[in-house]
Design a protein around this motif. Structure first.
Motif: not given
Length: 625
Positions: A147, A151, A205-206, A209, A520, A537, A540, A543
């Protein structure tokens, strides 16, 4: 401040017309977006539950082969020793003379007694429970590297869609490979697949989102509110409504001609009306974003409930002689270990195969910028992309530090929040298996009850959160976050009875899944328009990219103390630091910073230092998904 906000909304009106990603969505695309989460949620939940249990069982079976054998204890690993009778003789367990009865409960021994290996070290010298804990470290660390370097490239070319497709491939086919790894000595191979699924899911998942802000601003309700805001303007040749302009062709902040602005009460009333319409658009966009952020995981947990019901039937029917776990009872056949669990994992993988790829078919293409370098070989393309992604990540951090320090606080708090809470969640199965000897049936109940509680909690909170704005929303988030401090304390100081693990799953299932959607929603309300891709980004990254630190702390304390309780308790420190950072976050100041960025206050001659991160600066020559 009202002047700044008015200028901000004026620039948003202009950027709305220039934003090439503003492709209206519909129910089909929204359902496709939801469908991808319905496919990925069950396999991820299966990974941290059934797959964790499978690897732990494999490793536990291996250490049970140590010469020290096993013992039966009351309720948990530190409970009182249990006794029964073996062929009429008092005993604590069947000895080596009866290897086929090694895991059979001696006659007369209470059902509350569970078996535990005396020597918990694998041939490698590590505690068997560390197999999953260190796998979590590897998966979370690998995801963090991915990421940080890649990411932030979700808004280039087709990176967003390709990231989802690659993740769906790994989520679907890794369980198929796991089905054929049946010997307990190959627990390391199961762990490797476990790591691959964690990395694939968290990274995909990134990209998932990254669709949230796009769908929120292109949602039919947001589009309708935007058209109502522009209804006082004129239409272009393409039928798009524009706000009124001055004689020089410039758009005024309040949508009025500057020559007449402020000359009488009519203009002031029109200015107030324009401001109200702008506020209505912003409110609608925020409500839609909150709804999407909550409804997607709610459907995901609903899908998980359905999959768990199928897995429950598989586990119960696979070994009818003893559905409590897949350990051999009479035949002493190690190939029987985890058979039901492997098929349950396969079921979640096949579900992901259908749902994820079906969902991908409905996600629309959107214009997007091309990568800022020409044709390169495969060997240099990866390096160039990594450099670009890392530079954009650092640039986003620099922008927040210079222009929106409150959002930077939110990001920093999120790092500590997810480090502690994420470690507790991902290590829960290993903990209850080690401390309470949780078996397959226990795990089915845990996942089923947890998914139903999470779905119920999200559906109950969604209509509340979508109507909350500003400080009210933030106060609710702080209350939810404060409750999570109970989880590691309860695990470390309690958990001597099996009922406790079910109780914690019910309570945590209602509250825990709402944390990320609430963050979010807060982020959506304070994120500058046009910078959503880079900002989300970074959210994420904050997170998931640092959760490995908590898992590493747990692994080190387990190795040092021989118990997981101290490592779990240490996670509370991360939550305390997160609450301290979150408490310093000023929601109003964050929205003021957002308005200043959107109004161009930080720009010189219309050029900003961080314009590269804006969505409107993209090239329309390529399309993005």
């Amino acid at each position: 401040q009202p002047v700044v906000e008015a200028a901000s909304e004026a620039r948003i009106r202009v950027s709305d017309r220039d934003d090439l990603t503003l492709v209206p969505t519909d129910k089909r695309e929204l359902m496709s977006w939801y469908l991808w989460d319905c496919g990925s949620s069950p396999i991820m939940a299966t990974t941290i539950s059934f797959w964790s249990l499978l690897i732990t069982q494999y490793a536990k079976y291996e250490v049970a082969k140590n010469v020290e054998g096993i013992v039966w204890r009351e309720h948990h690993t530190a409970g009182a020793l249990c006794e029964g009778t073996c062929y009429g003789t008092p005993c604590g367990a069947y000895d080596g003379a009866y290897p086929e009865l090694k895991f059979v409960r001696p006659e007369g021994m209470p059902e509350s007694c569970q078996w535990f290996p005396v020597n918990k070290d694998l041939p490698t010298g590590t505690d068997y429970s560390n197999t999953v804990v260190l796998s979590n470290v590897a998966g979370q660390l690998g995801c963090g590297f991915f990421l940080v370097f890649l990411g932030s490239l979700g808004d280039f070319g087709s990176m967003r869609w390709n990231g989802l497709a690659l993740g769906a491939f790994v989520l679907s086919f890794a369980p198929i490979v796991a089905l054929f790894i049946s010997e307990t000595k190959d627990y390391a191979w199961q762990a490797a697949l476990f790591v691959a699924v964690i990395v694939a899911h968290l990274c995909a998942q990134q990209m998932f989102d990254a669709y949230l802000p796009l769908l929120a601003k292109a949602h039919p309700r947001t589009i309708a509110a935007r058209e109502a805001r522009h209804s006082s303007g004129t239409k272009t040749a393409k039928g798009c409504v524009e706000p009124p302009k001055t004689a020089n062709g410039c758009v005024e902040p309040n949508g009025l001609d500057s020559s007449a602005s402020g000359t009488n009460g009519k203009e002031r009333a029109e200015a107030e009306e324009a401001a109200d319409r702008d506020a209505a658009v912003s409110k609608t966009r925020q409500e839609v974003a909150s709804e999407l952020a909550f409804f997607a995981p709610a459907l995901g947990f609903g899908s998980l409930t359905l999959v768990v019901c199928m897995q429950m039937g598989i586990i119960f029917s696979y070994n009818k002689e003893d559905a409590k776990d897949d350990l051999p009872r009479q035949a002493g056949d190690p190939d029987n270990v985890g058979g039901g669990l492997r098929i349950a994992i396969l079921t979640a993988g096949l579900w992901a195969l259908v749902c994820c790829f079906w969902g991908l078919r409905g996600l629309r293409t959107r214009p997007g910028r091309p990568l800022p370098f020409g044709n390169e070989s495969h060997s240099t393309l990866g390096a160039s992309m990594s450099k670009l992604g890392f530079r954009r990540t650092l640039m986003t951090v620099r922008m927040l530090r210079a222009q929106s320090p409150e959002l930077l606080k939110l990001m920093l708090g999120q790092i500590f929040s997810t480090t502690g809470n994420g470690t507790v969640v991902t290590s829960f199965v290993v903990f209850v298996q080690r401390e309470l000897n949780a078996d397959n049936v226990d795990m089915v109940i845990i996942v089923l009850v947890g998914s139903m509680s999470a779905c119920l909690g999200l559906l109950l909170l969604m209509p509340i959160v979508k109507r909350l704005h500003g400080k009210e929303l933030y106060r609710m988030f702080m209350a939810l976050k404060a409750v999570t401090l109970v989880w590691p304390v309860w695990l470390a100081l309690g958990f001597t009875q099996k009922w406790e693990m079910f109780a914690l799953v019910v309570i945590g299932g209602v509250l825990n899944p709402s944390l990320l959607p609430t963050v979010r929603s807060i982020f959506q309300q304070t994120c500058p328009h046009g910078y959503e891709a880079s900002m989300f980004s970074l959210l994420g990254i904050c997170t998931v990219a640092f959760v490995w630190i908590g898992s590493a702390v747990l692994a080190m304390l387990l190795s040092a103390t021989g118990t997981m309780r101290w490592g779990i308790l240490a996670q509370a420190a991360f939550t305390v630091v997160a609450l301290w950072i979150f408490s310093s976050f000023d929601f109003k100041k964050a929205q003021e910073d957002r308005a200043r960025i959107e109004s161009g206050e930080h720009e010189v001659d219309g050029v900003g230092e961080f314009d590269e991160l804006r969505a409107e600066s993209q090239d329309s020559s390529l399309t993005s998904r």
